[in-house]
Motif scaffolding. Structure first.
Motif: not given
Length: 284
Positions: A134-158
């Protein structure tokens, strides 16, 4: 139904020594209609169980103790199933939660999968979007591939419901410690839930890969990484690509052994995981 269910996962730590719990107690921002599940995953029972300070702040509190270092995937799924809520927040025991993170995560909506921007020693470590940190220029698109660690995840009910529809569970219980967060992200990517991703203000987090460790711990992590890789190749990668990657890994390991160097995984354990389709701690 709760607005927010929060899991704080302890390991080899008393409640009073958890920077995560201390951050929640000191914060001037609180979650409304929230429950905190303090889950001690070992290796021994807590000496002191005292959550009165959090109760006084208006939180529902539950303390769970499993002292055999149980599967993170199983713990996460049990936590989600047992606590109907509009969103779920997963936390380790050693995070310095900022006021901004608490406020942003409290405002996350049921349709969101909120990823905190995680720093360690002042440098951004996660998330990565389309294989770039991630940087200030990062853009997330519907087809983007994400990767992160579990700590801090906020997962909505939907998002929870969408993942259950695709995979029957939110987290893959074939993985124990390593691979639980990465396979969660792979499930998010494959099920089209990247469209739900929202980046929020994060916090500073201790990352084990950046710390000096004992030989015993280094060996443990090597075995875990090996099983993570073997199982991911088996269940998340097409067979032709998996076999190619196994051959490539075996060649790399052999080259490093010839040079007297260790590789980050054991090829033997990678193959064992791939063939058996099971983690070495699996009871199935």
């Amino acid at each position: 139904m709760l607005e927010t269910a929060i899991l704080v996962l302890l390991y080899n730590k008393e409640m009073k020594d958890s920077s995560t719990l201390n951050s929640l107690m000191k914060s001037t921002v609180q979650y409304s209609k929230a429950k905190i599940v303090i889950w001690n995953n070992g290796p021994k029972k807590l000496n002191i169980v005292n959550s009165q300070d959090l109760i006084d702040l208006g939180y529902q509190i539950e303390v769970v103790e499993t002292i055999s270092n149980d599967s993170l995937a199983v713990i996460y799924n049990r936590f989600i199933k047992a606590n109907p809520a509009k969103k779920y927040i997963l936390l380790d025991d050693d995070s310095e939660l900022s006021e901004e993170f608490i406020s942003a995560s409290a405002n996350s909506q049921p349709e969101h999968l909120s990823l905190p921007i995680i720093t360690s020693n002042g440098k951004v470590q996660y998330p990565s979007i389309d294989r770039k940190r991630y940087s200030s220029l990062t853009e997330i698109k519907p087809e983007s591939r994400i990767m992160t660690i579990g700590s801090g995840l906020v997962i909505g009910r939907e998002v929870v419901n969408a993942l259950k529809q695709h995979y029957k569970s939110v987290f893959d219980e074939r993985f124990y410690l390593y691979g639980v967060d990465t396979t969660f992200c792979l499930r998010v990517n494959k099920s089209g839930q990247a469209k739900s991703v929202k980046l929020i203000t994060g916090f500073d987090h201790s990352l084990s890969k950046l710390e000096n460790e004992t030989i015993k711990m280094v060996r443990f992590r090597r075995i875990e990484r090996s099983y993570e890789l073997g199982l991911k190749l088996r269940y998340y990668i097409p067979l032709s690509r998996s076999l190619f990657f196994l051959l490539k890994t075996g060649t790399s390991v052999l080259k490093r052994l010839c040079l007297g160097k260790r590789y980050k995984v054991s090829f033997l354990y990678v193959v064992k995981a791939f063939i058996s389709g099971k983690h070495y701690r699996s009871n199935d």
